[in-house]
Write a protein that holds these residues in place. Structure first.
Motif, PDB file in Angstrom:
ATOM      1  N   ASP A 111      44.054 -19.267 -13.880  1.00 36.44           N
ATOM      2  CA  ASP A 111      42.949 -19.711 -13.030  1.00 36.44           C
ATOM      3  C   ASP A 111      42.485 -21.099 -13.496  1.00 36.44           C
ATOM      4  N   SER A 112      42.366 -22.049 -12.540  1.00 36.51           N
ATOM      5  CA  SER A 112      42.043 -23.433 -12.928  1.00 36.51           C
ATOM      6  C   SER A 112      40.627 -23.545 -13.497  1.00 36.51           C
ATOM      7  N   LYS A 113      39.804 -22.503 -13.315  1.00 37.17           N
ATOM      8  CA  LYS A 113      38.439 -22.546 -13.890  1.00 37.17           C
ATOM      9  C   LYS A 113      38.457 -22.351 -15.411  1.00 37.17           C
ATOM     10  N   ILE A 114      39.589 -21.847 -15.918  1.00 37.78           N
ATOM     11  CA  ILE A 114      39.683 -21.645 -17.374  1.00 37.78           C
ATOM     12  C   ILE A 114      40.003 -22.977 -18.052  1.00 37.78           C
ATOM     13  N   ASP A 115      39.176 -23.347 -19.027  1.00 36.05           N
ATOM     14  CA  ASP A 115      39.418 -24.572 -19.803  1.00 36.05           C
ATOM     15  C   ASP A 115      40.459 -24.248 -20.878  1.00 36.05           C
ATOM     16  N   GLN A 116      41.699 -24.652 -20.605  1.00 35.87           N
ATOM     17  CA  GLN A 116      42.802 -24.239 -21.492  1.00 35.87           C
ATOM     18  C   GLN A 116      42.738 -24.890 -22.875  1.00 35.87           C
ATOM     19  N   THR A 117      42.270 -26.130 -22.916  1.00 36.81           N
ATOM     20  CA  THR A 117      42.187 -26.805 -24.214  1.00 36.81           C
ATOM     21  C   THR A 117      41.207 -26.069 -25.119  1.00 36.81           C
ATOM     22  N   LYS A 118      40.070 -25.697 -24.518  1.00 32.93           N
ATOM     23  CA  LYS A 118      39.062 -24.950 -25.273  1.00 32.93           C
ATOM     24  C   LYS A 118      39.604 -23.576 -25.683  1.00 32.93           C
ATOM     25  N   LEU A 119      40.308 -22.952 -24.751  1.00 35.77           N
ATOM     26  CA  LEU A 119      40.889 -21.636 -25.031  1.00 35.77           C
ATOM     27  C   LEU A 119      41.866 -21.709 -26.208  1.00 35.77           C
ATOM     28  N   ALA A 120      42.747 -22.711 -26.172  1.00 37.53           N
ATOM     29  CA  ALA A 120      43.738 -22.865 -27.249  1.00 37.53           C
ATOM     30  C   ALA A 120      43.042 -23.093 -28.589  1.00 37.53           C
ATOM     31  N   THR A 121      41.956 -23.865 -28.580  1.00 39.04           N
ATOM     32  CA  THR A 121      41.226 -24.141 -29.822  1.00 39.04           C
ATOM     33  C   THR A 121      40.560 -22.864 -30.355  1.00 39.04           C
ATOM     34  N   THR A 122      39.950 -22.103 -29.439  1.00 37.16           N
ATOM     35  CA  THR A 122      39.309 -20.847 -29.847  1.00 37.16           C
ATOM     36  C   THR A 122      40.328 -19.899 -30.473  1.00 37.16           C
ATOM     37  N   LEU A 123      41.484 -19.777 -29.821  1.00 36.74           N
ATOM     38  CA  LEU A 123      42.511 -18.861 -30.332  1.00 36.74           C
ATOM     39  C   LEU A 123      43.083 -19.369 -31.656  1.00 36.74           C
ATOM     40  N   LYS A 124      43.212 -20.676 -31.783  1.00 37.50           N
ATOM     41  CA  LYS A 124      43.757 -21.250 -33.014  1.00 37.50           C
ATOM     42  C   LYS A 124      42.882 -20.887 -34.209  1.00 37.50           C
ATOM     43  N   SER A 125      41.563 -20.847 -33.984  1.00 42.64           N
ATOM     44  CA  SER A 125      40.660 -20.489 -35.076  1.00 42.64           C
ATOM     45  C   SER A 125      40.864 -19.023 -35.487  1.00 42.64           C
ATOM     46  N   GLN A 126      41.576 -18.259 -34.641  1.00 45.28           N
ATOM     47  CA  GLN A 126      41.908 -16.868 -34.994  1.00 45.28           C
ATOM     48  C   GLN A 126      43.403 -16.720 -35.322  1.00 45.28           C
ATOM     49  N   ASN A 127      44.014 -17.839 -35.690  1.00 45.81           N
ATOM     50  CA  ASN A 127      45.432 -17.858 -36.091  1.00 45.81           C
ATOM     51  C   ASN A 127      46.397 -17.464 -34.976  1.00 45.81           C
ATOM     52  N   ILE A 128      46.030 -17.797 -33.749  1.00 40.92           N
ATOM     53  CA  ILE A 128      46.929 -17.559 -32.613  1.00 40.92           C
ATOM     54  C   ILE A 128      47.201 -18.903 -31.937  1.00 40.92           C
ATOM     55  N   LEU A 129      48.465 -19.226 -31.764  1.00 42.80           N
ATOM     56  CA  LEU A 129      48.835 -20.506 -31.154  1.00 42.80           C
ATOM     57  C   LEU A 129      49.461 -20.282 -29.788  1.00 42.80           C
ATOM     58  N   ILE A 130      48.909 -20.965 -28.768  1.00 38.76           N
ATOM     59  CA  ILE A 130      49.503 -20.926 -27.432  1.00 38.76           C
ATOM     60  C   ILE A 130      49.661 -22.361 -26.925  1.00 38.76           C
ATOM     61  N   SER A 131      50.550 -22.516 -25.940  1.00 38.77           N
ATOM     62  CA  SER A 131      50.691 -23.825 -25.286  1.00 38.77           C
ATOM     63  C   SER A 131      49.570 -23.979 -24.276  1.00 38.77           C
ATOM     64  N   THR A 132      49.517 -25.127 -23.605  1.00 36.07           N
ATOM     65  CA  THR A 132      48.668 -25.285 -22.432  1.00 36.07           C
ATOM     66  C   THR A 132      49.575 -25.676 -21.278  1.00 36.07           C
ATOM     67  N   GLY A 133      49.107 -25.459 -20.056  1.00 34.06           N
ATOM     68  CA  GLY A 133      49.900 -25.828 -18.880  1.00 34.06           C
ATOM     69  C   GLY A 133      49.731 -24.789 -17.794  1.00 34.06           C
TER      70      GLY A 133
END
Ligand SMILES: *Cc1c(COP(=O)(O)O)cnc(C)c1O
Length: 335
Positions: A286-308
């Protein structure tokens, strides 16, 4: 870290590290490295080819294949989405004076024969010489049907072309089809395998073909600065990738299916599970999801995802079903 960005992030296993630390080595530019020689011989026999060449990367192995098949002023037919057209810095043109002729991929990743036929140039000085057809399997996680490969062989024979396979993930294709790898590669004049993706080696790819082509590729490898010295240190891990890590790829595929199903339970994420054939899947976000913010939040929990969008996820030997559950819980909280 739970890393969904690529299967290139896999770490060498204890068995690989042990083999690397004990590998017999020599100078491979003199063909003196017994561990590299063993890997090349093993790979050639295992796949039913005359010879193999150990290369630093898949990009290099593909480029060497193109440069060994084609001369200056030749062209190769390939997919618009092909890695060796779109994602390798234009290397064939930049370094090989070889013109790519991209063809729009069909939805299943194949290249339609009518379009290929139309792209073949007549023998005329106005045109580049069409020399080679290059396919990719798997392509964006999709498996090319065996019947298509057989037709591709007939097509190239009819048009006097050679046939190359970018087989970075060809073992994933074999696992998905539940056939021996030779049932896929037997149609090709040359093919590559990435040892450093789902097969888990830290470094290296292989190019396989007949002896004459591999001799030309070996020469270009040196020209490109890819002649490595005591490369047995990394070839040792590459052999283990081929002997120990091919049968387990089915686990990555079932994990990818599971991940796809679980993503469909998350608001704003949608995956067509029917399209998940191997270890790569794409989610519409969903384009309403801020993917950059999402990736940063997950990274702080040791989970890495791409964006796109679509967002690519890749499963591999360092991702378990439990890791997927941890990720889905974190993702639901984050969105
Ligand atoms: C990764 C990849 C390559 C290139 O491999 P590198 O080792 O990253 O250079 C080539 N083709 C395909 C299809 C790939 O996925």
């Amino acid at each position: 870290m739970i890393d969904f960005r690529s299967d290139t992030v896999t770490r060498p296993s204890p068995l690989m590290r042990q083999a690397m630390s004990q590998a017999l080595v020599g100078d491979d530019v003199y063909s003196d490295d017994p561990t590299v020689n063993d890997l090349e011989l093993f790979a050639a026999e295992r796949h039913g080819f005359e010879a193999a060449l150990f290369c630093s990367s898949g990009t290099q192995a593909n480029l060497l294949a193109l440069m060994a098949h084609c001369e200056r002023g030749d062209e190769y037919l390939c997919g618009q989405q092909a890695h060796n057209y779109k994602f390798e810095g234009g290397g064939a043109a930049v370094l090989g004076s070889i013109q790519p002729q991209p063809i729009e991929n069909a939805a299943d990743g194949t290249l339609p024969f009518e379009k290929l036929t139309a792209a073949i140039k007549p023998d005329d000085p106005h045109f580049a010489r069409t020399t080679l057809l290059s396919l990719e399997n798997t392509i964006n996680g999709k498996v090319l049907p065996l019947t298509y490969l057989q037709q591709a062989r007939e097509f190239v024979d009819q048009h006097n072309l050679k046939l190359h396979l970018d087989g970075a993930r060809v073992y994933n294709a074999a696992a998905a089809l539940n056939v021996d790898i030779t049932e896929i590669v037997k149609y090709f004049d040359s093919f590559t395998i990435c040892l450093s993706k789902g097969l888990g080696a830290p470094i290296g790819s292989l190019l396989l073909s007949d002896k004459a082509l591999i001799a030309r590729a070996r020469r270009w490898r040196k020209v490109l600065g890819g002649g490595m010295r005591q490369a047995g240190i990394i070839a040792a891990a590459g052999k283990i990738a081929l002997t120990e890590n091919t049968n387990r790829l089915v686990d990555d595929h079932s994990n990818a299916k599971y991940l796809a199903e679980q993503l469909n339970t998350v608001n704003g994420f949608e995956v067509n599970t029917n399209h998940v054939q191997t270890n790569i899947l794409f989610a519409k976000v969903d384009s309403k999801i801020d993917q950059t913010k999402l990736a940063t939040t997950l990274k702080s929990q040791n989970i890495l995802i791409s964006t796109g969008n679509p967002l690519r996820f890749v499963t591999h030997l360092d991702i378990t079903k439990d890791d997927i559950d941890i990720f889905i819980t974190a993702l639901k909280t984050a969105v």
